[in-house]
Design a protein around this motif. Structure first.
Motif, PDB file in Angstrom:
ATOM      1  N   THR A  51      -1.165   0.606   6.075  1.00 22.42           N
ATOM      2  CA  THR A  51      -1.230   1.211   4.753  1.00 22.42           C
ATOM      3  C   THR A  51      -1.327   2.719   4.926  1.00 22.42           C
ATOM      4  OG1 THR A  51      -2.540  -0.702   4.164  1.00 22.42           O
ATOM      5  CG2 THR A  51      -2.331   1.011   2.514  1.00 22.42           C
ATOM      6  N   ALA A  52      -0.315   3.447   4.411  1.00 17.31           N
ATOM      7  CA  ALA A  52      -0.306   4.894   4.595  1.00 17.31           C
ATOM      8  C   ALA A  52      -1.344   5.565   3.708  1.00 17.31           C
ATOM      9  CB  ALA A  52       1.081   5.442   4.298  1.00 17.31           C
ATOM     10  N   ASN A  53      -1.512   5.053   2.484  1.00 16.01           N
ATOM     11  CA  ASN A  53      -2.472   5.640   1.551  1.00 16.01           C
ATOM     12  C   ASN A  53      -3.826   4.965   1.745  1.00 16.01           C
ATOM     13  OD1 ASN A  53      -3.934   6.587  -0.575  1.00 16.01           O
ATOM     14  ND2 ASN A  53      -2.506   5.970  -2.158  1.00 16.01           N
ATOM     15  N   THR A  54      -4.733   5.656   2.410  1.00 16.81           N
ATOM     16  CA  THR A  54      -6.018   5.038   2.748  1.00 16.81           C
ATOM     17  C   THR A  54      -6.828   4.704   1.500  1.00 16.81           C
ATOM     18  OG1 THR A  54      -5.976   6.467   4.665  1.00 16.81           O
ATOM     19  CG2 THR A  54      -7.985   5.267   4.291  1.00 16.81           C
ATOM     20  N   VAL A  55      -6.697   5.529   0.449  1.00 13.12           N
ATOM     21  CA  VAL A  55      -7.470   5.257  -0.767  1.00 13.12           C
ATOM     22  C   VAL A  55      -7.032   3.918  -1.358  1.00 13.12           C
ATOM     23  CG1 VAL A  55      -8.097   6.106  -3.031  1.00 13.12           C
ATOM     24  CG2 VAL A  55      -7.774   7.709  -1.177  1.00 13.12           C
ATOM     25  N   ALA A  56      -5.700   3.648  -1.355  1.00 15.96           N
ATOM     26  CA  ALA A  56      -5.209   2.361  -1.847  1.00 15.96           C
ATOM     27  C   ALA A  56      -5.720   1.229  -0.970  1.00 15.96           C
ATOM     28  CB  ALA A  56      -3.683   2.355  -1.872  1.00 15.96           C
ATOM     29  N   SER A  57      -5.780   1.485   0.339  1.00 14.76           N
ATOM     30  CA  SER A  57      -6.280   0.448   1.247  1.00 14.76           C
ATOM     31  C   SER A  57      -7.737   0.128   0.947  1.00 14.76           C
ATOM     32  CB  SER A  57      -6.124   0.919   2.691  1.00 14.76           C
ATOM     33  OG  SER A  57      -6.783   0.043   3.555  1.00 14.76           O
ATOM     34  N   GLY A 127       2.149   3.114  -4.658  1.00 12.61           N
ATOM     35  CA  GLY A 127       0.702   3.232  -4.478  1.00 12.61           C
ATOM     36  C   GLY A 127       0.256   3.098  -3.039  1.00 12.61           C
ATOM     37  N   GLN A 128       0.929   2.229  -2.255  1.00 14.01           N
ATOM     38  CA  GLN A 128       0.468   2.005  -0.877  1.00 14.01           C
ATOM     39  C   GLN A 128       0.978   3.072   0.069  1.00 14.01           C
ATOM     40  OE1 GLN A 128       2.609   0.374  -2.559  1.00 14.01           O
ATOM     41  NE2 GLN A 128       4.163  -0.678  -1.378  1.00 14.01           N
ATOM     42  N   VAL A 129       1.949   3.896  -0.376  1.00 18.21           N
ATOM     43  CA  VAL A 129       2.578   4.868   0.520  1.00 18.21           C
ATOM     44  C   VAL A 129       2.111   6.292   0.239  1.00 18.21           C
ATOM     45  CG1 VAL A 129       4.758   5.692   1.407  1.00 18.21           C
ATOM     46  CG2 VAL A 129       4.592   3.375   0.551  1.00 18.21           C
ATOM     47  N   SER A 130       2.114   6.672  -1.037  1.00 16.48           N
ATOM     48  CA  SER A 130       1.831   8.070  -1.377  1.00 16.48           C
ATOM     49  C   SER A 130       0.627   8.112  -2.318  1.00 16.48           C
ATOM     50  CB  SER A 130       3.062   8.686  -2.038  1.00 16.48           C
ATOM     51  OG  SER A 130       3.337   8.005  -3.229  1.00 16.48           O
ATOM     52  N   PRO A 131       0.064   9.287  -2.547  1.00 19.19           N
ATOM     53  CA  PRO A 131      -1.086   9.373  -3.448  1.00 19.19           C
ATOM     54  C   PRO A 131      -0.749   8.769  -4.808  1.00 19.19           C
ATOM     55  CG  PRO A 131      -0.720  11.462  -2.372  1.00 19.19           C
ATOM     56  CD  PRO A 131       0.426  10.591  -1.997  1.00 19.19           C
ATOM     57  N   GLY A 132      -1.679   8.086  -5.380  1.00 18.12           N
ATOM     58  CA  GLY A 132      -1.430   7.433  -6.661  1.00 18.12           C
ATOM     59  C   GLY A 132      -1.782   5.976  -6.547  1.00 18.12           C
ATOM     60  N   GLY A 133      -1.183   5.164  -7.406  1.00 25.36           N
ATOM     61  CA  GLY A 133      -1.478   3.740  -7.395  1.00 25.36           C
ATOM     62  C   GLY A 133      -1.506   3.189  -8.805  1.00 25.36           C
ATOM     63  N   GLY A 134      -1.959   1.950  -8.917  1.00 26.55           N
ATOM     64  CA  GLY A 134      -1.898   1.246 -10.198  1.00 26.55           C
ATOM     65  C   GLY A 134      -2.662   1.925 -11.306  1.00 26.55           C
ATOM     66  N   ASN A 203       4.551   2.955   6.242  1.00 25.50           N
ATOM     67  CA  ASN A 203       5.159   4.019   5.443  1.00 25.50           C
ATOM     68  C   ASN A 203       6.470   3.612   4.774  1.00 25.50           C
ATOM     69  OD1 ASN A 203       5.071   6.453   4.258  1.00 25.50           O
ATOM     70  ND2 ASN A 203       5.553   7.667   6.084  1.00 25.50           N
ATOM     71  N   THR A 204       6.668   2.331   4.477  1.00 25.26           N
ATOM     72  CA  THR A 204       7.771   1.906   3.614  1.00 25.26           C
ATOM     73  C   THR A 204       7.160   1.142   2.445  1.00 25.26           C
ATOM     74  OG1 THR A 204       8.034  -0.175   4.770  1.00 25.26           O
ATOM     75  CG2 THR A 204       9.378   1.665   5.551  1.00 25.26           C
ATOM     76  N   LEU A 205       8.013   0.856   1.439  1.00 26.77           N
ATOM     77  CA  LEU A 205       7.504   0.127   0.278  1.00 26.77           C
ATOM     78  C   LEU A 205       7.007  -1.255   0.685  1.00 26.77           C
ATOM     79  CD1 LEU A 205       9.825   0.853  -2.753  1.00 26.77           C
ATOM     80  CD2 LEU A 205       7.501   1.592  -2.327  1.00 26.77           C
ATOM     81  N   ALA A 206       7.707  -1.882   1.675  1.00 22.42           N
ATOM     82  CA  ALA A 206       7.294  -3.213   2.130  1.00 22.42           C
ATOM     83  C   ALA A 206       6.282  -3.070   3.245  1.00 22.42           C
ATOM     84  CB  ALA A 206       8.508  -4.004   2.595  1.00 22.42           C
ATOM     85  N   SER A 207       5.093  -2.597   2.908  1.00 18.89           N
ATOM     86  CA  SER A 207       4.038  -2.494   3.909  1.00 18.89           C
ATOM     87  C   SER A 207       2.724  -2.885   3.256  1.00 18.89           C
ATOM     88  CB  SER A 207       3.976  -1.071   4.471  1.00 18.89           C
ATOM     89  OG  SER A 207       3.597  -0.172   3.474  1.00 18.89           O
ATOM     90  N   ALA A 208       1.695  -3.013   4.076  1.00 18.03           N
ATOM     91  CA  ALA A 208       0.320  -3.179   3.581  1.00 18.03           C
ATOM     92  C   ALA A 208      -0.007  -4.570   3.055  1.00 18.03           C
ATOM     93  CB  ALA A 208      -0.010  -2.140   2.506  1.00 18.03           C
ATOM     94  N   GLY A 209       0.828  -5.571   3.298  1.00 19.08           N
ATOM     95  CA  GLY A 209       0.475  -6.942   2.920  1.00 19.08           C
ATOM     96  C   GLY A 209       0.342  -7.128   1.428  1.00 19.08           C
ATOM     97  N   THR A 210      -0.843  -7.568   0.956  1.00 23.01           N
ATOM     98  CA  THR A 210      -1.000  -7.879  -0.466  1.00 23.01           C
ATOM     99  C   THR A 210      -1.346  -6.650  -1.299  1.00 23.01           C
ATOM    100  OG1 THR A 210      -3.266  -8.514   0.017  1.00 23.01           O
ATOM    101  CG2 THR A 210      -1.672 -10.288  -0.186  1.00 23.01           C
ATOM    102  N   VAL A 211      -1.523  -5.490  -0.649  1.00 25.70           N
ATOM    103  CA  VAL A 211      -1.904  -4.293  -1.418  1.00 25.70           C
ATOM    104  C   VAL A 211      -0.890  -3.985  -2.539  1.00 25.70           C
ATOM    105  CG1 VAL A 211      -2.221  -1.799  -1.265  1.00 25.70           C
ATOM    106  CG2 VAL A 211      -3.359  -3.272   0.359  1.00 25.70           C
ATOM    107  N   PRO A 212       0.439  -4.010  -2.275  1.00 25.87           N
ATOM    108  CA  PRO A 212       1.371  -3.714  -3.368  1.00 25.87           C
ATOM    109  C   PRO A 212       1.264  -4.702  -4.527  1.00 25.87           C
ATOM    110  CG  PRO A 212       2.517  -3.699  -1.270  1.00 25.87           C
ATOM    111  CD  PRO A 212       1.150  -4.203  -1.005  1.00 25.87           C
TER     112      PRO A 212
END
Lengths: 258, 119
Positions: A51-57, A127-134, A203-212
């Motif tokens: 997960t590139a965005n640690t806050v989302a993680s 949300g999982q890649v760059s600052p921001g999120g749901g 660092n792609t959209l398809a990363s971080a498992g269930t986070v997206p």
């Protein structure tokens, strides 16, 4: 209690609280210091799950259960607002008259609306890649719709936001979050554990498992919730008027407690 | 760095909190009181972000930053601040909805005049 006594009481209590707070502040770790044990571990865990965005993680993986509670507060608050702001028996709706909007305002609002909407969806999706999120993207998308109220009029806004689908969407998004959590349980691990999906490419959209997935559920819930909340307040301000005069309804015993 | 700047951000948070408390205690208008509660809550954002700050660090997002190349600020408190913002906003909305109902039923939003109970 007279206002004067109350002010004295506030001053005494406030001074005591201020002394305690200052004492506590002096004992806190140095501002800007280098020791952040939880932060360092959160970054490590986030990188190990791609997960590139640690806050989302932190929000949707390491503290996903807390976010469930937060989502419930959001849901309950919206429910409370809908119940409190509903049309009561002694009120009726008046169709708002369309007001003239100056042309630059209209042009600007209609030009920015699609851009703002797209920005909101982009922020949710990334949300999982760059600052921001749901949470952030949902608010941007929902407020973008309300540019229609500024640029056109209230009826135009009402046409793009029939409330029932948004209320349903709010509930569906809340359930989607729960279902994702339960799916992890069925998959043989803990509730809301991020073990269901492959972690994907960093660092792609398809990363971080269930986070997206959780991020999208929250994005949808926040967007629907903000639309429903603003609709409640706008209805009160624009559409709903008292039957008689305010004072009359106030003094009439039959009107009390309804 | 001299000693006072080490605690200044925390003291700012305490000051903002106390200013909100003063506003709540002396409020003559429920909408104003709800606003003061938001000010109290803003103090917690300042405190959380101050706790997480690290000298020379950047945002904890690794989309354009090689992991380990630079220190990052504490992501845990940032996530906590995010939670705080969302919960604060919705609870403020709920309180304002209550104020709307109080204004309708009692015809006033002055807390001092809201002494009688009414079914």
């Amino acid at each position: 209690m007279s206002p004067r006594t109350r002010l004295w009481l506030v001053a005494v209590g406030g001074a005591g609280l201020a002394a305690l707070l200052v004492a506590a502040c002096l004992d806190l770790p140095r501002f800007g210091g280098d020791r952040h044990p939880y932060g360092d571990r959160a970054v490590e865990a986030s990188l190990s799950r791609h997960t590139a965005n640690t806050v989302a993680s932190v929000t949707f993986d390491q503290r996903a259960f807390d976010t469930l509670g937060e989502m419930s507060i959001l849901f309950a608050a919206v429910l409370g607002c809908v119940v409190l702001l509903r049309q009561t028996r002694d009120e009726h709706r008046a169709r708002p008259e369309p007001a003239a909007v100056s042309r630059p305002v209209r042009r600007y609002a209609l030009l920015v609306l699609p851009v703002a909407l797209l920005t909101g969806l982009y922020v949710v999706a990334h949300g999982q890649v760059s600052p921001g999120g749901g949470f952030q993207g949902g608010v941007v998308a929902a407020t973008a719709l309300h540019l229609l109220y500024l640029g056109a009029d209230y009826r135009a806004l009402e046409r793009v936001r029939p409330l029932v689908p948004y209320e349903t969407g709010d509930a569906l998004a809340a359930s989607a979050y729960l279902v994702t959590g339960l799916a992890a349980l069925l998959g043989g691990s803990a509730f809301l554990a991020n073990t269901l999906l492959p972690y994907g490419t960093f660092n792609t959209l398809a990363s971080a498992g269930t986070v997206p997935l959780l991020n999208a559920a929250i994005g949808m819930e926040v967007a629907c919730a903000v639309v429903v909340l603003l609709a409640g307040f706008l209805d009160q301000a624009v559409e709903i008027v008292d039957e008689g005069e305010n004072a009359q309804a106030h003094d009439d015993p039959d009107q009390r407690g309804k | 760095m001299s000693e006072p700047t080490h605690v200044l951000p925390y003291l700012v948070a305490a000051w903002v909190f106390l200013a909100g408390c003063y506003g709540l205690a002396t409020s003559r208008d429920l909408v104003h009181a709800v606003g003061c509660l938001s000010v109290c809550q803003a103090a917690t954002y300042v405190l959380l972000l101050a706790v997480g700050y690290r000298d020379g660090a950047t945002a904890p997002v690794f989309s354009d930053l090689a992991p380990g190349s630079r220190p990052v600020v504490d992501p845990v408190v940032q996530a906590l601040a995010l939670t705080d913002v969302v919960v604060g906003a919705t609870v403020t909305a709920l309180l304002l909805a209550l104020v709307v109902q109080v204004a309708k039923r009692h015809g006033t939003v002055d807390p001092d005049e809201l002494s009688e109970l009414r079914g």
